[in-house]
Design a protein around this motif. Sequence first.
Motif, PDB file in Angstrom:
ATOM      1  N   VAL A  41      16.989 -30.059  31.824  1.00 34.30           N
ATOM      2  CA  VAL A  41      16.460 -29.712  30.460  1.00 34.30           C
ATOM      3  C   VAL A  41      17.546 -29.913  29.299  1.00 34.30           C
ATOM      4  CG1 VAL A  41      14.716 -28.180  31.219  1.00 34.30           C
ATOM      5  CG2 VAL A  41      16.905 -27.326  30.590  1.00 34.30           C
ATOM      6  N   GLY A  42      18.934 -29.888  29.501  1.00 35.35           N
ATOM      7  CA  GLY A  42      19.809 -30.279  28.511  1.00 35.35           C
ATOM      8  C   GLY A  42      19.603 -31.678  27.999  1.00 35.35           C
ATOM      9  N   LEU A  43      19.509 -32.534  28.988  1.00 34.25           N
ATOM     10  CA  LEU A  43      19.142 -34.009  28.525  1.00 34.25           C
ATOM     11  C   LEU A  43      18.052 -34.334  27.648  1.00 34.25           C
ATOM     12  CD1 LEU A  43      20.195 -36.993  29.486  1.00 34.25           C
ATOM     13  CD2 LEU A  43      18.273 -36.993  31.086  1.00 34.25           C
ATOM     14  N   PHE A  44      16.691 -33.543  27.890  1.00 34.78           N
ATOM     15  CA  PHE A  44      15.869 -33.781  26.956  1.00 34.78           C
ATOM     16  C   PHE A  44      16.220 -33.164  25.724  1.00 34.78           C
ATOM     17  CE2 PHE A  44      13.899 -34.365  30.940  1.00 34.78           C
ATOM     18  CZ  PHE A  44      12.612 -35.244  30.635  1.00 34.78           C
ATOM     19  N   SER A  45      16.889 -31.717  25.646  1.00 35.38           N
ATOM     20  CA  SER A  45      17.159 -31.094  24.372  1.00 35.38           C
ATOM     21  C   SER A  45      18.158 -32.043  23.630  1.00 35.38           C
ATOM     22  CB  SER A  45      17.911 -30.012  24.656  1.00 35.38           C
ATOM     23  OG  SER A  45      18.482 -29.205  23.650  1.00 35.38           O
ATOM     24  N   ARG A  46      19.250 -32.475  23.967  1.00 30.59           N
ATOM     25  CA  ARG A  46      20.164 -33.293  23.469  1.00 30.59           C
ATOM     26  C   ARG A  46      19.515 -34.373  22.711  1.00 30.59           C
ATOM     27  NH1 ARG A  46      22.938 -32.350  27.912  1.00 30.59           N
ATOM     28  NH2 ARG A  46      22.855 -34.194  28.975  1.00 30.59           N
ATOM     29  N   ARG A  47      18.249 -35.075  23.148  1.00 31.95           N
ATOM     30  CA  ARG A  47      17.851 -36.271  22.662  1.00 31.95           C
ATOM     31  C   ARG A  47      16.513 -35.660  21.923  1.00 31.95           C
ATOM     32  NH1 ARG A  47      20.728 -36.951  26.660  1.00 31.95           N
ATOM     33  NH2 ARG A  47      21.813 -39.253  26.852  1.00 31.95           N
ATOM     34  N   ALA A  48      16.420 -34.481  21.444  1.00 27.59           N
ATOM     35  CA  ALA A  48      15.306 -34.054  20.733  1.00 27.59           C
ATOM     36  C   ALA A  48      13.940 -34.508  21.438  1.00 27.59           C
ATOM     37  CB  ALA A  48      15.517 -34.251  19.442  1.00 27.59           C
ATOM     38  N   TYR A  49      13.987 -34.322  22.623  1.00 26.57           N
ATOM     39  CA  TYR A  49      12.515 -34.492  23.384  1.00 26.57           C
ATOM     40  C   TYR A  49      11.800 -33.132  23.890  1.00 26.57           C
ATOM     41  CZ  TYR A  49       9.222 -37.816  25.773  1.00 26.57           C
ATOM     42  OH  TYR A  49       8.215 -38.299  26.149  1.00 26.57           O
ATOM     43  N   ASN A  50      10.915 -32.876  23.136  1.00 26.32           N
ATOM     44  CA  ASN A  50       9.944 -31.494  23.604  1.00 26.32           C
ATOM     45  C   ASN A  50       9.610 -31.553  24.917  1.00 26.32           C
ATOM     46  OD1 ASN A  50       9.537 -28.828  22.859  1.00 26.32           O
ATOM     47  ND2 ASN A  50       7.512 -29.503  22.496  1.00 26.32           N
ATOM     48  N   VAL A  51       9.759 -30.613  25.649  1.00 18.79           N
ATOM     49  CA  VAL A  51       9.182 -30.220  26.921  1.00 18.79           C
ATOM     50  C   VAL A  51       8.126 -29.295  26.732  1.00 18.79           C
ATOM     51  CG1 VAL A  51       9.493 -29.444  29.056  1.00 18.79           C
ATOM     52  CG2 VAL A  51      11.485 -30.829  28.307  1.00 18.79           C
ATOM     53  N   GLU A  52       7.022 -29.353  26.894  1.00 22.34           N
ATOM     54  CA  GLU A  52       5.680 -28.615  26.936  1.00 22.34           C
ATOM     55  C   GLU A  52       5.712 -27.517  27.873  1.00 22.34           C
ATOM     56  OE1 GLU A  52       3.317 -28.966  24.222  1.00 22.34           O
ATOM     57  OE2 GLU A  52       4.714 -30.583  23.461  1.00 22.34           O
ATOM     58  N   GLY A  53       6.021 -27.788  29.230  1.00 23.38           N
ATOM     59  CA  GLY A  53       6.114 -26.878  30.204  1.00 23.38           C
ATOM     60  C   GLY A  53       6.999 -27.174  31.344  1.00 23.38           C
ATOM     61  N   ILE A  54       7.501 -26.068  32.156  1.00 24.22           N
ATOM     62  CA  ILE A  54       8.627 -26.552  33.167  1.00 24.22           C
ATOM     63  C   ILE A  54       8.090 -25.527  34.334  1.00 24.22           C
ATOM     64  CG2 ILE A  54      10.822 -26.295  33.873  1.00 24.22           C
ATOM     65  CD1 ILE A  54      11.606 -26.164  30.704  1.00 24.22           C
ATOM     66  N   LEU A  55       8.159 -25.838  35.311  1.00 25.62           N
ATOM     67  CA  LEU A  55       7.750 -25.130  36.478  1.00 25.62           C
ATOM     68  C   LEU A  55       8.937 -25.675  37.698  1.00 25.62           C
ATOM     69  CD1 LEU A  55       6.145 -22.934  38.109  1.00 25.62           C
ATOM     70  CD2 LEU A  55       4.635 -25.000  38.857  1.00 25.62           C
ATOM     71  N   CYS A  56       9.733 -24.610  38.286  1.00 26.36           N
ATOM     72  CA  CYS A  56      10.556 -25.131  39.185  1.00 26.36           C
ATOM     73  C   CYS A  56      10.298 -24.211  40.516  1.00 26.36           C
ATOM     74  CB  CYS A  56      11.975 -24.963  38.748  1.00 26.36           C
ATOM     75  SG  CYS A  56      13.241 -25.330  39.777  1.00 26.36           S
ATOM     76  N   LEU A  57      10.394 -24.690  41.485  1.00 24.02           N
ATOM     77  CA  LEU A  57      10.215 -23.838  42.708  1.00 24.02           C
ATOM     78  C   LEU A  57      11.269 -24.460  44.015  1.00 24.02           C
ATOM     79  CD1 LEU A  57       6.219 -23.695  43.181  1.00 24.02           C
ATOM     80  CD2 LEU A  57       8.084 -21.718  42.695  1.00 24.02           C
ATOM     81  N   PRO A  58      11.836 -23.748  44.927  1.00 25.17           N
ATOM     82  CA  PRO A  58      12.430 -24.436  45.961  1.00 25.17           C
ATOM     83  C   PRO A  58      11.642 -24.890  47.048  1.00 25.17           C
ATOM     84  CG  PRO A  58      12.550 -21.747  46.146  1.00 25.17           C
ATOM     85  CD  PRO A  58      11.761 -22.246  44.722  1.00 25.17           C
ATOM     86  N   VAL A  59      11.959 -25.669  47.938  1.00 24.37           N
ATOM     87  CA  VAL A  59      11.282 -26.407  48.859  1.00 24.37           C
ATOM     88  C   VAL A  59      11.980 -26.191  50.281  1.00 24.37           C
ATOM     89  CG1 VAL A  59      10.490 -28.703  49.523  1.00 24.37           C
ATOM     90  CG2 VAL A  59      10.541 -28.291  47.268  1.00 24.37           C
ATOM     91  N   GLY A  60      11.377 -26.241  51.162  1.00 29.18           N
ATOM     92  CA  GLY A  60      11.763 -25.925  52.525  1.00 29.18           C
ATOM     93  C   GLY A  60      12.940 -24.871  52.718  1.00 29.18           C
ATOM     94  N   ASP A  61      14.201 -25.157  53.011  1.00 26.72           N
ATOM     95  CA  ASP A  61      15.170 -24.241  53.433  1.00 26.72           C
ATOM     96  C   ASP A  61      15.685 -23.927  51.783  1.00 26.72           C
ATOM     97  OD1 ASP A  61      16.617 -26.417  52.471  1.00 26.72           O
ATOM     98  OD2 ASP A  61      17.905 -26.444  54.457  1.00 26.72           O
ATOM     99  N   GLY A  62      15.402 -24.337  50.880  1.00 22.53           N
ATOM    100  CA  GLY A  62      16.160 -24.084  49.370  1.00 22.53           C
ATOM    101  C   GLY A  62      16.958 -24.773  49.167  1.00 22.53           C
TER     102      GLY A  62
END
Length: 105
Positions: free
Chosen positions: A35-56
């Motif tokens: 998200v820092g990459l998006f922020s530094r370029r002033a690119y708005n993120v409307e929504g974020i979802l993050c989940l671990p997969v498998g063994d984490g």
Amino acid sequence: MNAVSKNENAALARPQRTVLELEVNNHAGVMSHVVGLFSRRAYNVEGILCLPVGDGSISRIWLLVLEDRRLEQMVKQVEKLEDVRTVRRHGADHAVFERLEEFFR
């Protein structure tokens, strides 16, 4: 101007949304790097979802963003991040955010 024309013009003026699905190495700070990459370029993120997969050891991050001329470059830059394994683009109707929007209505 009739109602159909007004609706068509409104749809043309409104930016389309896109879902980026990232598979990343799961460790502290990886979300911040993405998200820092998006922020530094002033690119708005409307929504974020993050989940671990498998063994984490891997996580999946979904980003809801507006489609504009900079998006292709943003995707290329995200793909270069060390912990990003894959990036996939989906339409705004991707089920992950569609279900969340229904929940919050």
